[in-house]
Design a protein around this motif. Structure first.
Motif, PDB file in Angstrom:
ATOM      1  N   ARG B 391       0.805  -1.218   0.000  1.00 43.77           N
ATOM      2  CA  ARG B 391       0.000   0.000   0.000  1.00 43.77           C
ATOM      3  C   ARG B 391       0.839   1.270   0.000  1.00 43.77           C
ATOM      4  NH1 ARG B 391      -4.141  -2.487  -1.495  1.00 43.77           N
ATOM      5  NH2 ARG B 391      -5.171  -3.925  -0.083  1.00 43.77           N
ATOM      6  N   PHE B 393       3.864   2.241  -1.454  1.00 44.72           N
ATOM      7  CA  PHE B 393       4.634   2.798  -2.550  1.00 44.72           C
ATOM      8  C   PHE B 393       3.787   2.761  -3.813  1.00 44.72           C
ATOM      9  CE2 PHE B 393       8.448   2.615  -5.402  1.00 44.72           C
ATOM     10  CZ  PHE B 393       9.038   3.784  -4.952  1.00 44.72           C
ATOM     11  N   GLN B 394       3.064   3.898  -4.103  1.00 51.91           N
ATOM     12  CA  GLN B 394       2.134   3.871  -5.224  1.00 51.91           C
ATOM     13  C   GLN B 394       2.488   4.907  -6.269  1.00 51.91           C
ATOM     14  OE1 GLN B 394      -1.795   4.274  -3.644  1.00 51.91           O
ATOM     15  NE2 GLN B 394      -1.745   2.249  -2.681  1.00 51.91           N
ATOM     16  N   LEU B 395       2.256   4.498  -7.514  1.00 55.48           N
ATOM     17  CA  LEU B 395       2.552   5.374  -8.641  1.00 55.48           C
ATOM     18  C   LEU B 395       1.776   6.684  -8.517  1.00 55.48           C
ATOM     19  CD1 LEU B 395       4.125   5.420 -11.276  1.00 55.48           C
ATOM     20  CD2 LEU B 395       2.168   4.406 -12.417  1.00 55.48           C
ATOM     21  N   SER B 396       0.519   6.570  -8.002  1.00 59.06           N
ATOM     22  CA  SER B 396      -0.313   7.768  -7.921  1.00 59.06           C
ATOM     23  C   SER B 396       0.185   8.749  -6.862  1.00 59.06           C
ATOM     24  CB  SER B 396      -1.764   7.377  -7.639  1.00 59.06           C
ATOM     25  OG  SER B 396      -1.804   6.434  -6.592  1.00 59.06           O
ATOM     26  N   ASN B 398       3.567   8.949  -6.349  1.00 60.03           N
ATOM     27  CA  ASN B 398       4.973   9.121  -6.644  1.00 60.03           C
ATOM     28  C   ASN B 398       5.269  10.495  -7.228  1.00 60.03           C
ATOM     29  OD1 ASN B 398       7.716   8.601  -7.463  1.00 60.03           O
ATOM     30  ND2 ASN B 398       6.885   8.226  -9.518  1.00 60.03           N
ATOM     31  N   ARG B 399       6.147  11.236  -6.552  1.00 53.21           N
ATOM     32  CA  ARG B 399       6.562  12.541  -7.092  1.00 53.21           C
ATOM     33  C   ARG B 399       8.070  12.552  -7.299  1.00 53.21           C
ATOM     34  NH1 ARG B 399       1.991  12.396  -6.896  1.00 53.21           N
ATOM     35  NH2 ARG B 399       0.405  13.862  -6.155  1.00 53.21           N
ATOM     36  N   ARG B 403       9.170   7.176 -14.084  1.00 50.66           N
ATOM     37  CA  ARG B 403       8.308   5.984 -14.049  1.00 50.66           C
ATOM     38  C   ARG B 403       9.111   4.692 -14.113  1.00 50.66           C
ATOM     39  NH1 ARG B 403       5.829   5.557 -20.069  1.00 50.66           N
ATOM     40  NH2 ARG B 403       7.785   5.923 -21.144  1.00 50.66           N
ATOM     41  N   PHE B 406      10.619   4.134 -10.766  1.00 44.55           N
ATOM     42  CA  PHE B 406       9.546   3.756  -9.850  1.00 44.55           C
ATOM     43  C   PHE B 406       9.185   2.289 -10.034  1.00 44.55           C
ATOM     44  CE2 PHE B 406       5.165   2.795  -9.010  1.00 44.55           C
ATOM     45  CZ  PHE B 406       4.978   3.299  -7.738  1.00 44.55           C
TER      46      PHE B 406
END
Lengths: 252, 776
Positions: B391, B393-396, B398-399, B403, B406
């Motif tokens: 839960r 570490f999410q792409l949404s 990620n700043r 990619r 990530f």
């Protein structure tokens, strides 16, 4: 209407020498903007090969495929990948999701650019698509925690995230029960009505009946074509019967 | 059918098959070698001990021996079969001159002896008992190995010349580790030299079979028999000491063999998992149509049977010629083991053992077949291993990362199990690269000798009681000269005395104490510090252990006739004077000085050698040694050996990292081809995907190298201390070269990982989307 994709004399063979198999045997296809084309045919007739060929996922042996004015064979790997990511969308029979990402991340994946695009906007767009396809609230679910139908809807969201000009769908309802399949098809029709062209491969006459045009393939050739009026929701039974009749006529 | 399948399979994956085969071959070769050397070594030792009629119990004694008392003991003690008293005439190394060189630098106690009358025979190199003629001398084989003596050399002792007629094997004192060496002469010659040496008696027994040695030793001591010397030696110790040098070598071979087979196992595991992954669908289908798991396993077992069988056979054959150099030492020191057959047989057994272990391992890995679900295999063509997205570490959210980076990190986080093996390899790699280097660096550091009981000086001038009458007087002469020498920067005199120590139960014991100002040439204290006040004493580690003393405890000594209560202020490790020493800094008026040693440093370091020669001429009674010479003799071979080990370890690490990472990446690509196809279908380029794989490697690399470096500097230091303490220095810390440990080593491993990842992930480019997603 302008053509989005034009395939001319497409030949695709597998293997070499005596073992060579002819998957596409000099096929000509043209898909125009906003058109909904269905491809039907028995197993091994070359319909999925045609989809892979037109979308540039597979190299063809002979002939040309043009996306707008761009010839796919002339594109290097990166340019081809960029084209696929930004202007095409894909839906497969088995929902092809990365298992180590949750649904929201999977949907966003094709659009995540290396810090070129605002992630907040992107997340919003993905959420909007999820609402539109009826899977709002499942953002943080794993791919193993949702039903096949929900996964397929997520696949559609992913295909739409970059607002593609054309959507390629390979048996998108093949693995779903009939109720869910109806829902998915309804979704695809509404997407098409919003302006996105669709090329769909299917076995199912009821699915093909929603298209503007149905192509019938056999032994690597397009053997017949059926033009239907734009689908508006009604007369599905009648359209389906027409498709079945044409199949019989084309000996499929 | 099997043969055809195997042939096809081997042809398809030459690189991997070759690698696995090489590892098994090397492991089999080493095991074979170790097994046959073990058998030959123990055979040779038994043979030698039999020919020499080795003693069963020996007590060394300085002083007179009451022969009547000894006879009475032998007559009444039922275990004694035979006994004899041998004379051993201790000769100063400097007085033994072979050719033009003396044995002054030798760390051995050398002495003359005549042939045993009843047993404990000294043997020639053919295993025969030697009876030297007058004027002949037989030299311990150790000195032939060390290059000090050759056949036909002239050897003089106090000006008396001998002809080196041969070399001898000494069942009791053969090994380099035993610090005494016996030279054999005739009785007549022995009498001629008698006046020049210090006589010791070797009181020796042959005992009946099955006797309990400790019980016999107690009986011997209880009978009040002479025992003024080191603790008694028994047959078991003799046997062990003869085997220990070659035994260590064999142990090292076994250890390397184990490491190699471990790496081999990793390769096998990787490749088997990749194969299973590739053949998943086929295996599932075979299961679905009712073929038994055991039958499917047979296919794979047969393939590895062929690989392991061929490799083990070749490994055994390769071990045969390799035995020759290894056997050289054993043959020289102990002679032949008799028949060659048992050695060959055990070598073969070693190879068979490796074969069996490999097959068991393969069989174990293949147990996974049971878990393959036919339904899943047929439907999806791949296993649906559980990989939780997690839960956090999410792409949404990620700043931070691009990619590709990530996705690379995400994969490592969500499939931890898969990456554990790879991480382990990198941990091991860092560890075996850093630890030997740290050890080498540590013992090469100039300050290392302070861990061995020596201060850092340029020259040491020793005046010994055994060589001069008035130690104090002579030492003062030297000191006066040093005062005049303008080139002398500083010096300090240390005098050793034997003091009586009052034990808890009141009985007196001897304690060797060195007096002097230790702040001028400090040693390293593992605990506490140097003695400063008059009522303080520092003791060596060995003494601290024996006396069960710690810093703060009290030692009572008798000095100038009165009891003196000293507080233990420090503990240091020492290799000088047998390692049992103490340091104090109070004045004593009376009592004999055993030795004085003066540590000197010079202003002009270039002139040290000249000063040594000059002082040697001026003070013929003193033993003058440059510190470089001393260090070279004490640590030189070990430094070289560890340096070599360090280089070999670095090379091995590079190879290991390259190989395992390449194999691992190939496995990953094979395993992930479905995901790769998905990524490609949604517009990721091959370069994107390869970047993700590189990120995975680099993530694992980071974790592995950091863990490995931490472990190397903590656990590795403990291991290093254990090894180094085996030759005397026990309390020290790693001298870490930060450039190597924190820059060079991680960069080298990183370079290997990056190169191997690029090599191992080339398959991504060629992977066709249509081959892995298409349904019909």
């Amino acid at each position: 209407m302008n053509s989005i994709i034009t395939g001319t004399h497409i030949v695709k063979t597998y293997g070499k020498g005596a073992e060579q198999a002819m998957a596409l045997n000099g096929v000509d296809v043209d898909i125009t903007e906003g058109e909904f084309v269905a491809v039907m045919g028995p197993s091994g007739s070359g319909k999925t090969t045609l989809l892979f060929a037109l979308s540039g996922m597979d190299e063809i042996t002979e002939g040309t495929v043009k996306f707008g004015d761009t010839e796919l064979a002339g594109l290097q790997g990166n340019a081809l990948a960029d084209l696929r990511r930004t202007r095409m969308g894909f839906i497969f029979q088995q929902p092809t999701m990365l298992r180590n990402l949750n649904l929201l991340d999977n949907i966003m994946l094709p659009a995540v650019q290396d810090s070129k695009r605002n992630t907040v906007e992107l997340v919003q767009k993905a959420r909007d698509l999820m609402i539109q396809t009826g899977i709002a609230g499942l953002e943080n679910r794993d791919t193993t925690e949702v039903s096949g139908g929900q996964l397929q809807r997520a696949g559609i969201c992913r295909a739409l995230i970059n607002t593609p000009e054309i959507l390629f769908a390979d048996e998108p309802t093949g693995a779903l029960n009939s109720k869910t399949a109806e829902d998915i098809m309804g979704l695809l029709v509404s997407i098409n009505q919003a302006g996105t062209a669709i090329m769909l491969v299917t076995h199912d006459a009821r699915v093909a009946a929603r298209a503007d045009r149905v192509l019938f393939t056999r032994d690597g050739n397009i053997v017949s074509e059926l033009i239907l009026p734009k689908f508006s929701g009604g007369e599905l039974e009648a359209r389906g019967e027409k498709v079945v009749a044409r199949m019989a006529a084309a000996n499929i | 059918m099997y043969l055809k399948l195997i042939k096809n399979d081997l042809r398809k994956s030459k690189l991997i098959t070759g690698t696995i085969m090489t590892f098994i071959l090397v492991a089999a070769m080493l095991t074979s070698l170790a097994a046959s050397l073990t058998v030959n070594l123990s055979g040779a030792i038994d043979n030698m001990l039999r020919s020499a009629k080795a003693l069963h119990f020996m007590q060394m004694h300085t002083g007179n021996v009451d022969m009547d008392q000894l006879r009475r003991f032998a007559d009444t003690n039922g275990s004694v079969e035979e006994y004899q008293v041998q004379e051993f005439l201790n000769i100063e190394g400097a007085e033994i001159v072979i050719g033009n060189d003396s044995l002054a630098g030798s760390i051995q106690d050398n002495g003359l002896s005549v042939q045993g009358k009843k047993f404990d025979y000294l043997l020639d190199l053919n295993g025969g008992v030697i009876y030297p003629a007058d004027g002949e001398i037989y030299v311990p084989v150790y000195y032939r190995q060390e290059g000090n003596a050759a056949l036909g050399d002239t050897l003089t002792i106090h000006g008396i010349s001998f002809h080196v007629a041969g070399f001898l094997r000494d069942s009791t004192m053969n090994a380099a580790l035993v610090s005494s060496k016996r030279f054999l002469v005739s009785q007549t010659d022995f009498e001629r030299v008698r006046e020049f040496g210090q006589l010791e008696h070797l009181i020796e027994f042959r005992l009946s079979e099955g006797v309990n040695y400790p019980a016999f030793e107690t009986a011997y001591l209880d009978a009040g028999l002479p025992a003024n010397g080191p603790p008694a030696i028994t047959y078991n110790q003799v046997k062990m000491i003869n085997g220990i040098t070659d035994g260590i070598m064999i142990a090292v071979l076994v250890l390397i063999g184990m490491l190699v087979i471990l790496v081999g196992f990793l390769c096998i595991r990787f490749t088997l998992l990749a194969t299973i992954e590739e053949d998943y669908k086929e295996i599932g289908v075979l299961k679905a149509i009712g073929i038994r798991v055991s039958q499917i396993k047979k296919l794979y077992l047969a393939k590895y049977g062929v690989i392991a069988g061929v490799a083990c056979m070749l490994g055994f054959l390769a071990s045969l010629p390799l035995q020759i150099p290894f056997m050289h030492n054993i043959r020289l020191y102990m002679g032949d083991s008799g028949s060659r057959f048992p050695g060959l047989l055990s070598g073969l057994a070693g190879a068979v053992l490796i074969f069996a272990v490999v097959m068991l391992y393969v069989n174990g890995v293949l147990r996974r077949f049971r878990n393959i679900s036919p339904a899943q295999a047929v439907r999806f063509g791949a296993s649906r291993e559980s990989s939780k997205p997690g839960r956090s570490f999410q792409l949404s959210h990620n700043r931070l990362f691009t990619r590709n980076i990530f996705l690379g990190i995400k994969d490592v986080l969500s499939r931890k199990k898969l990456y554990v093996t790879m991480t382990m390899v990198l941990v091991i790699s860092s560890f075996i690269m850093i630890v030997p280097y740290n050890m080498s660096n540590t013992i090469s550091a100039p300050g290392f000798i302070t861990n061995m009981g020596m201060g850092i000086s340029d020259v040491n001038i020793g005046v010994l009681r055994t060589q001069v009458e008035d130690v104090q007087g002579k030492a003062e002469v030297v000191a006066a000269r040093l005062d005049e020498d303008k080139n002398v920067e500083k010096y300090a005199m240390f005098t050793s005395r034997m003091l009586e120590r009052r034990t808890d139960d009141g009985t007196p014991e001897k304690l060797r104490v060195t007096f002097g100002d230790y702040s001028a040439f400090p040693v390293t204290y593992s605990k506490g510090r140097a003695p400063q006040a008059e009522a303080e004493i520092a003791v060596s580690v060995l003494n601290a252990e024996d006396l069960e003393m710690n810093v703060g405890d009290e030692i009572v000594v008798i000095a100038d006739g009165t009891e003196k209560h000293l507080k233990v202020c420090g503990i240091y490790s020492d290799v000088t004077n047998g390692g049992r020493t103490a340091q104090a800094n109070f004045k004593m008026k009376h009592g004999e000085i055993l030795s004085a040693s003066i540590a000197v440093t010079f202003r002009d370091r270039q002139s040290v050698q000249a000063a040594i020669s000059q002082y040697r001429e001026q003070f013929p009674f003193a033993k003058i040694t440059g510190i470089d010479e001393t260090i070279g003799q004490m640590l030189g071979p070990i430094r070289k050996a560890i340096q070599k080990a360090s280089i070999v370890a670095t090379l091995a690490t590079v190879l290991l990292t390259l190989l395992i990472t390449t194999l691992f990446m190939k496995l990953l690509v094979a395993k992930d081809r479905y995901s790769i196809a998905i990524l490609k279908s949604i517009g990721f380029t091959s370069r994107d995907i390869r970047r993700q794989y590189l990120t995975r490697s680099v993530t694992v690399l980071g974790m592995g190298v950091i863990t490995g470096t931490l472990l190397a500097n903590t656990l590795g230091e403990l291991a290093g201390v254990a090894i180094v303490s085996s030759f005397g220095a026990s309390a020290f810390h790693f001298e870490v070269n930060p450039w190597f440990v924190y820059l060079f080593s991680p960069l080298l491993i990183a370079g290997c990982v990056v190169a191997a990842t690029r090599l191992g992930s080339t398959g991504i480019q060629a992977l066709q989307i249509s081959g892995h997603i298409k349904e019909d």
